[in-house]
Write a protein that holds these residues in place. Structure first.
Motif, PDB file in Angstrom:
ATOM      1  N   LYS A 154       1.364  35.902 -33.075  1.00 29.12           N
ATOM      2  CA  LYS A 154       1.529  37.224 -32.478  1.00 29.12           C
ATOM      3  C   LYS A 154       2.594  38.005 -33.265  1.00 29.12           C
ATOM      4  CE  LYS A 154      -0.112  35.655 -27.993  1.00 29.12           C
ATOM      5  NZ  LYS A 154       0.180  35.405 -26.561  1.00 29.12           N
ATOM      6  N   ASN A 155       3.709  38.375 -32.655  1.00 31.18           N
ATOM      7  CA  ASN A 155       4.738  39.145 -33.363  1.00 31.18           C
ATOM      8  C   ASN A 155       5.961  38.318 -33.718  1.00 31.18           C
ATOM      9  OD1 ASN A 155       3.463  41.702 -33.528  1.00 31.18           O
ATOM     10  ND2 ASN A 155       3.869  42.038 -31.365  1.00 31.18           N
ATOM     11  N   GLU A 156       5.787  36.995 -33.741  1.00 32.11           N
ATOM     12  CA  GLU A 156       6.897  36.117 -34.090  1.00 32.11           C
ATOM     13  C   GLU A 156       6.549  35.280 -35.312  1.00 32.11           C
ATOM     14  OE1 GLU A 156      10.142  35.476 -32.779  1.00 32.11           O
ATOM     15  OE2 GLU A 156       9.795  37.427 -31.852  1.00 32.11           O
ATOM     16  N   ILE A 157       7.501  35.207 -36.234  1.00 28.60           N
ATOM     17  CA  ILE A 157       7.376  34.320 -37.382  1.00 28.60           C
ATOM     18  C   ILE A 157       8.077  33.015 -37.015  1.00 28.60           C
ATOM     19  CG2 ILE A 157       7.996  33.926 -39.790  1.00 28.60           C
ATOM     20  CD1 ILE A 157       8.219  37.032 -40.020  1.00 28.60           C
ATOM     21  N   PHE A 158       7.318  31.956 -36.886  1.00 28.26           N
ATOM     22  CA  PHE A 158       7.917  30.647 -36.652  1.00 28.26           C
ATOM     23  C   PHE A 158       8.100  29.961 -38.007  1.00 28.26           C
ATOM     24  CE2 PHE A 158       6.340  31.648 -32.503  1.00 28.26           C
ATOM     25  CZ  PHE A 158       7.237  31.036 -31.635  1.00 28.26           C
ATOM     26  N   PHE A 159       9.303  29.468 -38.241  1.00 26.96           N
ATOM     27  CA  PHE A 159       9.595  28.852 -39.529  1.00 26.96           C
ATOM     28  C   PHE A 159      10.153  27.450 -39.326  1.00 26.96           C
ATOM     29  CE2 PHE A 159      13.612  30.760 -38.255  1.00 26.96           C
ATOM     30  CZ  PHE A 159      14.537  29.773 -38.580  1.00 26.96           C
ATOM     31  N   ILE A 160      10.028  26.647 -40.354  1.00 21.07           N
ATOM     32  CA  ILE A 160      10.748  25.380 -40.431  1.00 21.07           C
ATOM     33  C   ILE A 160      11.670  25.453 -41.640  1.00 21.07           C
ATOM     34  CG2 ILE A 160       9.217  23.818 -39.177  1.00 21.07           C
ATOM     35  CD1 ILE A 160       7.808  23.177 -41.775  1.00 21.07           C
ATOM     36  N   ALA A 161      12.794  24.760 -41.541  1.00 17.02           N
ATOM     37  CA  ALA A 161      13.793  24.780 -42.599  1.00 17.02           C
ATOM     38  C   ALA A 161      14.443  23.403 -42.675  1.00 17.02           C
ATOM     39  CB  ALA A 161      14.850  25.844 -42.328  1.00 17.02           C
ATOM     40  N   THR A 162      14.839  23.018 -43.878  1.00 18.34           N
ATOM     41  CA  THR A 162      15.467  21.720 -44.094  1.00 18.34           C
ATOM     42  C   THR A 162      16.794  21.895 -44.808  1.00 18.34           C
ATOM     43  OG1 THR A 162      13.390  20.465 -44.155  1.00 18.34           O
ATOM     44  CG2 THR A 162      15.257  19.510 -45.318  1.00 18.34           C
ATOM     45  N   ALA A 163      17.782  21.125 -44.349  1.00 18.93           N
ATOM     46  CA  ALA A 163      19.060  21.050 -45.066  1.00 18.93           C
ATOM     47  C   ALA A 163      18.997  19.842 -45.990  1.00 18.93           C
ATOM     48  CB  ALA A 163      20.214  20.912 -44.084  1.00 18.93           C
ATOM     49  N   GLU A 164      19.019  20.114 -47.296  1.00 11.60           N
ATOM     50  CA  GLU A 164      18.906  19.063 -48.308  1.00 11.60           C
ATOM     51  C   GLU A 164      20.108  19.167 -49.239  1.00 11.60           C
ATOM     52  OE1 GLU A 164      15.563  17.292 -51.438  1.00 11.60           O
ATOM     53  OE2 GLU A 164      15.208  19.193 -50.410  1.00 11.60           O
ATOM     54  N   ASP A 165      20.832  18.078 -49.373  1.00 12.43           N
ATOM     55  CA  ASP A 165      22.079  18.096 -50.136  1.00 12.43           C
ATOM     56  C   ASP A 165      21.787  18.058 -51.630  1.00 12.43           C
ATOM     57  OD1 ASP A 165      24.722  18.173 -50.748  1.00 12.43           O
ATOM     58  OD2 ASP A 165      25.211  16.162 -50.045  1.00 12.43           O
ATOM     59  N   SER A 166      21.332  19.196 -52.135  1.00 11.30           N
ATOM     60  CA  SER A 166      21.019  19.348 -53.553  1.00 11.30           C
ATOM     61  C   SER A 166      21.127  20.817 -53.895  1.00 11.30           C
ATOM     62  CB  SER A 166      19.607  18.849 -53.864  1.00 11.30           C
ATOM     63  OG  SER A 166      19.234  19.167 -55.194  1.00 11.30           O
ATOM     64  N   GLN A 167      21.571  21.132 -55.091  1.00  3.75           N
ATOM     65  CA  GLN A 167      21.635  22.525 -55.538  1.00  3.75           C
ATOM     66  C   GLN A 167      20.633  22.765 -56.656  1.00  3.75           C
ATOM     67  OE1 GLN A 167      25.859  23.154 -56.424  1.00  3.75           O
ATOM     68  NE2 GLN A 167      26.133  24.011 -54.373  1.00  3.75           N
ATOM     69  N   SER A 168      19.450  22.169 -56.463  1.00  2.00           N
ATOM     70  CA  SER A 168      18.400  22.280 -57.465  1.00  2.00           C
ATOM     71  C   SER A 168      17.071  22.496 -56.776  1.00  2.00           C
ATOM     72  CB  SER A 168      18.328  21.002 -58.312  1.00  2.00           C
ATOM     73  OG  SER A 168      17.163  21.002 -59.119  1.00  2.00           O
ATOM     74  N   TYR A 223      14.422  21.723 -58.271  1.00  2.00           N
ATOM     75  CA  TYR A 223      13.585  20.739 -58.963  1.00  2.00           C
ATOM     76  C   TYR A 223      13.898  19.317 -58.506  1.00  2.00           C
ATOM     77  CZ  TYR A 223      11.062  18.524 -62.864  1.00  2.00           C
ATOM     78  OH  TYR A 223      10.195  17.779 -63.620  1.00  2.00           O
ATOM     79  N   ALA A 224      15.193  18.963 -58.470  1.00  2.00           N
ATOM     80  CA  ALA A 224      15.605  17.605 -58.105  1.00  2.00           C
ATOM     81  C   ALA A 224      15.783  17.485 -56.600  1.00  2.00           C
ATOM     82  CB  ALA A 224      16.908  17.243 -58.820  1.00  2.00           C
ATOM     83  N   ASP A 225      15.346  16.341 -56.041  1.00  2.00           N
ATOM     84  CA  ASP A 225      15.474  16.106 -54.610  1.00  2.00           C
ATOM     85  C   ASP A 225      16.885  15.634 -54.276  1.00  2.00           C
ATOM     86  OD1 ASP A 225      12.718  16.653 -54.170  1.00  2.00           O
ATOM     87  OD2 ASP A 225      12.238  14.644 -54.924  1.00  2.00           O
ATOM     88  N   GLY A 226      17.298  15.874 -53.034  1.00  2.00           N
ATOM     89  CA  GLY A 226      18.612  15.448 -52.578  1.00  2.00           C
ATOM     90  C   GLY A 226      18.518  14.741 -51.234  1.00  2.00           C
ATOM     91  N   GLU A 227      19.669  14.380 -50.667  1.00  2.00           N
ATOM     92  CA  GLU A 227      19.702  13.703 -49.380  1.00  2.00           C
ATOM     93  C   GLU A 227      19.286  14.677 -48.269  1.00  2.00           C
ATOM     94  OE1 GLU A 227      22.893  11.589 -46.294  1.00  2.00           O
ATOM     95  OE2 GLU A 227      23.558  12.347 -48.250  1.00  2.00           O
ATOM     96  N   ILE A 228      18.385  14.222 -47.394  1.00  2.00           N
ATOM     97  CA  ILE A 228      17.923  15.038 -46.283  1.00  2.00           C
ATOM     98  C   ILE A 228      18.922  14.941 -45.136  1.00  2.00           C
ATOM     99  CG2 ILE A 228      16.058  15.475 -44.660  1.00  2.00           C
ATOM    100  CD1 ILE A 228      15.387  15.962 -47.629  1.00  2.00           C
ATOM    101  N   MET A 229      19.447  16.091 -44.729  1.00  2.00           N
ATOM    102  CA  MET A 229      20.434  16.150 -43.650  1.00  2.00           C
ATOM    103  C   MET A 229      19.777  16.444 -42.293  1.00  2.00           C
ATOM    104  SD  MET A 229      23.046  15.746 -45.641  1.00  2.00           S
ATOM    105  CE  MET A 229      24.489  16.139 -44.643  1.00  2.00           C
ATOM    106  N   GLY A 230      18.644  17.091 -42.301  1.00  2.00           N
ATOM    107  CA  GLY A 230      17.962  17.420 -41.066  1.00  2.00           C
ATOM    108  C   GLY A 230      17.082  18.644 -41.205  1.00  2.00           C
ATOM    109  N   SER A 231      16.274  18.910 -40.170  1.00  2.00           N
ATOM    110  CA  SER A 231      15.336  20.034 -40.186  1.00  2.00           C
ATOM    111  C   SER A 231      15.439  20.853 -38.905  1.00  2.00           C
ATOM    112  CB  SER A 231      13.903  19.526 -40.350  1.00  2.00           C
ATOM    113  OG  SER A 231      13.689  18.981 -41.634  1.00  2.00           O
ATOM    114  N   PHE A 232      15.066  22.146 -39.013  1.00  2.00           N
ATOM    115  CA  PHE A 232      15.114  23.085 -37.902  1.00  2.00           C
ATOM    116  C   PHE A 232      13.739  23.709 -37.678  1.00  2.00           C
ATOM    117  CE2 PHE A 232      19.435  23.041 -39.533  1.00  2.00           C
ATOM    118  CZ  PHE A 232      20.235  23.109 -38.400  1.00  2.00           C
TER     119      PHE A 232
END
Length: 280
Positions: A195-209, A211-220
């Protein structure tokens, strides 16, 4: 106030690194970021059909494509009986879009290199901070969600009023700040319009890249108002999962339920689909 419940919905063999999904009646379409197939899974019969969408003679395999060569299909969105499958744009090999017609079962490939170059210039984002992970197409407008997991944390939403994504001339970029976990800011991994809402998922990943994967801290899980692009709510839903795809499952007056897929960053051809209910 919002409460959420998360549970396993299905376990599917034959799909790895799931990164996007879309449900239409009993058919669940799933893409993987290192695969050249679109997967069609019947949630009633539990049968899996693989549809080849990538034809590249330089590749020796179409499952578990090496990281340096993979198309990085991170986006699967839908409009008017068509699926749109987009590469993330995080490297020059990841600029492909596939339009798949659900009725005719035919597909068209488009090169988004020019579009992605324009978007980076508009938002002043360099190659190391450009990483699209979600999209919404209304038929007249595109919204593209940049995952701010690069060093500049450029979380944001691109909006363009041009329907042909391969030929856009103008766009706007809306910077967006998302919740953090232990000072690690979460970043967009997918979005769906209800409808008129954008539902999103987001992840906190301890990486500043990107390209490269980092430690997963959690998701929202959270929502953004379509008109104002203001955050409506956000809830932490996991401390260990890296959810990368979201699609609407059902909706009632007091709850909205989604299916989520998870990229476990392994070569195992097995994926778990989760069911997430939001109670209002």
């Amino acid at each position: 106030m919002h409460s959420t419940t998360l549970e396993v919905f299905a376990e599917i063999d034959g799909i790895g690194s799931a990164s996007g999904l879309f449900l239409q009646e009993d058919l669940l379409y799933i893409i993987g970021d290192n695969s050249g197939y679109l997967n069609e899974y019947n949630i009633k019969t539990r049968k899996l059909r693989k549809i080849q969408i990538l034809f590249d003679n330089s590749l020796n395999q179409l499952e578990n494509i090496p990281k340096s060569l993979k198309p990085d299909f991170e986006i699967l969105c839908h409009h008017d009986n068509k699926l749109y499958i987009l590469g993330s744009g995080s490297t020059p090999k990841r600029n492909l879009m596939i339009e798949f017609d659900l009725k005719t079962q035919k597909f068209v490939q488009k090169d988004l290199t020019s579009t992605y170059t324009k978007l980076k210039a508009i938002a002043k984002i360099d190659d190391q901070n450009f990483n699209l992970e979600g999209a919404i197409f209304t038929g007249t407008e595109w919204m593209l969600f940049n995952r701010g997991n690069g060093i500049e944390a450029k979380n944001g939403i691109f909006k363009t009023q041009e329907a042909d994504l391969a030929k856009i001339q103008q766009a706007q970029f809306n910077y967006f700040k998302l919740p953090n976990i232990d000072h690690v800011e979460s970043s967009f991994t997918d979005a769906a319009l209800v409808k008129n809402e954008i539902f999103f998922i987001a992840t906190a990943e301890d990486s500043q890249s990107t390209y490269a994967d980092g430690e997963i801290m959690g998701s929202f899980i959270g929502s953004i108002n379509l008109q104002s692009l203001k955050l409506t709510f956000s809830n932490k839903i996991s401390g260990k999962h890296k959810f990368e795809g979201i699609t609407l499952f059902s909706q009632t007056e007091h709850s909205t339920t989604f299916l989520l897929c998870e990229d476990r960053d392994t070569e195992e051809l097995k994926t778990v689909i989760y069911k997430l209910a939001i109670n209002f």
